[in-house]
Design a protein around this motif. Sequence first.
Motif, short mmCIF file in Angstrom:
data_model
loop_
_atom_site.label_atom_id
_atom_site.label_comp_id
_atom_site.label_asym_id
_atom_site.label_seq_id
_atom_site.Cartn_x
_atom_site.Cartn_y
_atom_site.Cartn_z
N TRP A 166 29.19 8.64 24.33
CA TRP A 166 29.42 9.51 23.17
C TRP A 166 29.80 10.92 23.61
N SER A 167 29.23 11.39 24.71
CA SER A 167 29.60 12.71 25.23
C SER A 167 31.07 12.72 25.65
N HIS A 168 31.52 11.60 26.23
CA HIS A 168 32.93 11.52 26.60
C HIS A 168 33.82 11.57 25.37
N LEU A 169 33.47 10.82 24.33
CA LEU A 169 34.25 10.87 23.09
C LEU A 169 34.19 12.25 22.45
N ASP A 170 33.05 12.90 22.58
CA ASP A 170 32.91 14.23 22.00
C ASP A 170 33.83 15.23 22.69
N SER A 171 33.90 15.16 24.02
CA SER A 171 34.77 16.09 24.75
C SER A 171 36.25 15.74 24.55
N LEU A 172 36.52 14.47 24.33
CA LEU A 172 37.91 14.04 24.16
C LEU A 172 38.42 14.24 22.74
N ILE A 173 37.55 14.01 21.76
CA ILE A 173 38.01 13.96 20.37
C ILE A 173 37.28 14.96 19.49
N PHE A 174 35.98 14.82 19.39
CA PHE A 174 35.24 15.51 18.35
C PHE A 174 35.25 17.02 18.52
N THR A 175 35.23 17.51 19.75
CA THR A 175 35.27 18.97 19.95
C THR A 175 36.60 19.56 19.49
N LYS A 176 37.67 18.78 19.57
CA LYS A 176 38.97 19.26 19.12
C LYS A 176 39.08 19.28 17.60
N LEU A 177 38.19 18.54 16.94
CA LEU A 177 38.19 18.52 15.48
C LEU A 177 37.27 19.60 14.90
N GLU A 178 36.63 20.38 15.78
CA GLU A 178 35.69 21.43 15.35
C GLU A 178 34.54 20.87 14.54
N ILE A 179 34.07 19.72 14.97
CA ILE A 179 32.91 19.11 14.32
C ILE A 179 31.69 19.35 15.20
N HIS A 180 30.74 20.07 14.69
CA HIS A 180 29.53 20.37 15.44
C HIS A 180 28.34 19.93 14.59
N VAL A 181 27.81 18.79 14.93
CA VAL A 181 26.68 18.23 14.19
C VAL A 181 25.51 18.09 15.16
N GLN A 182 24.44 18.70 14.82
CA GLN A 182 23.23 18.60 15.63
C GLN A 182 22.13 17.98 14.77
N PRO A 183 22.12 16.66 14.70
CA PRO A 183 21.10 16.03 13.85
C PRO A 183 19.71 16.19 14.45
N ALA A 184 18.76 16.37 13.58
CA ALA A 184 17.35 16.49 13.99
C ALA A 184 16.52 15.67 13.02
N PHE A 185 15.83 14.68 13.56
CA PHE A 185 15.02 13.80 12.72
C PHE A 185 13.56 13.91 13.17
N PRO A 186 12.70 14.06 12.23
CA PRO A 186 11.28 14.09 12.61
C PRO A 186 10.80 12.68 12.99
N TYR A 187 9.78 12.68 13.78
CA TYR A 187 9.23 11.38 14.19
C TYR A 187 8.45 10.79 13.03
N ILE A 188 8.83 9.57 12.67
CA ILE A 188 8.20 8.87 11.56
C ILE A 188 7.92 7.44 12.00
N GLN A 189 6.71 7.01 11.81
CA GLN A 189 6.39 5.62 12.10
C GLN A 189 7.01 4.71 11.05
N LYS A 190 7.58 3.64 11.51
CA LYS A 190 8.25 2.67 10.65
C LYS A 190 9.25 3.36 9.70
N PRO A 191 10.29 3.96 10.26
CA PRO A 191 11.27 4.66 9.41
C PRO A 191 12.00 3.71 8.46
N GLU A 192 12.08 2.43 8.83
CA GLU A 192 12.78 1.49 7.94
C GLU A 192 12.05 1.31 6.62
N GLU A 193 10.77 1.69 6.59
CA GLU A 193 10.01 1.59 5.35
C GLU A 193 9.95 2.91 4.60
N ASN A 194 10.46 3.95 5.20
CA ASN A 194 10.46 5.26 4.55
C ASN A 194 11.63 5.35 3.58
N PRO A 195 11.39 5.79 2.35
CA PRO A 195 12.49 5.87 1.37
C PRO A 195 13.63 6.77 1.82
#
Length: 226
Positions: A64-93
């Motif tokens: 993904w870092s390779h794709l980011d340097s090749l493609i995504f950085t040229k599109l000016e897309i800067h996404v820094q997702p941050a997810f809290p730790y949650i037990q059993k996230p598939e059950e979280n709404p």
Amino acid sequence: MAHVQFVDELVREYLLFRGFASTLKAFDNDLKADKDKGFRVDKIIEQIMHFINVSDLNGLKEYWSHLDSLIFTKLEIHVQPAFPYIQKPEENPSFSLYFTRAWQDSVLVSLHNLLATVFQCMPQPTLTSYESDAILVKKLQDKLAAVSGKTLQQQPMDKTSPTTHQSRLSQYAERLSGTAPLVDDFCAVPSEQLDSTREARGLRSLLRMGNTPVMGRKAARSQSQN
């Protein structure tokens, strides 16, 4: 960008023709380790899914870092997702949606469309644009041929067609060969006028004969007898 693979084959053929064995070997090794997969979107998606299915997080991050340097950085897309730790996230709404099959398929389709669009808009080297140039030249040649054909059809035809000219030559040849009846130029003159003309010509001929040597001798003989 399927034409990239064809260009790769052209490069290999050229290196082989020039005898650049070491360069050809290095080129083949680079093709095998090509992370861009020849800019084939289906192969890139397949590689991403492979890292996910085998739970290779490091491989996925590196790719993904390779794709980011090749493609995504040229599109000016800067996404820094941050997810809290949650037990059993598939059950979280809040996160249960991201574990459904429909969402996963939607993400893959969106990523496929994004990569395909980006690859089409990327600046292309001159060598890879030869195919489009050849197609453009072919279209221009076809248009030129069509315009030339219409111009020839719109030109006025000659008044004397080849068939008419040929028939006139045939008639002239028949006259020379004698097959056509000859026309007497004196056929329109009355026969009586022709007879009188012939008599006048005969009389003048007789008068002229009086001046011949034979007639002179006869006249001299008659005078001597007298």
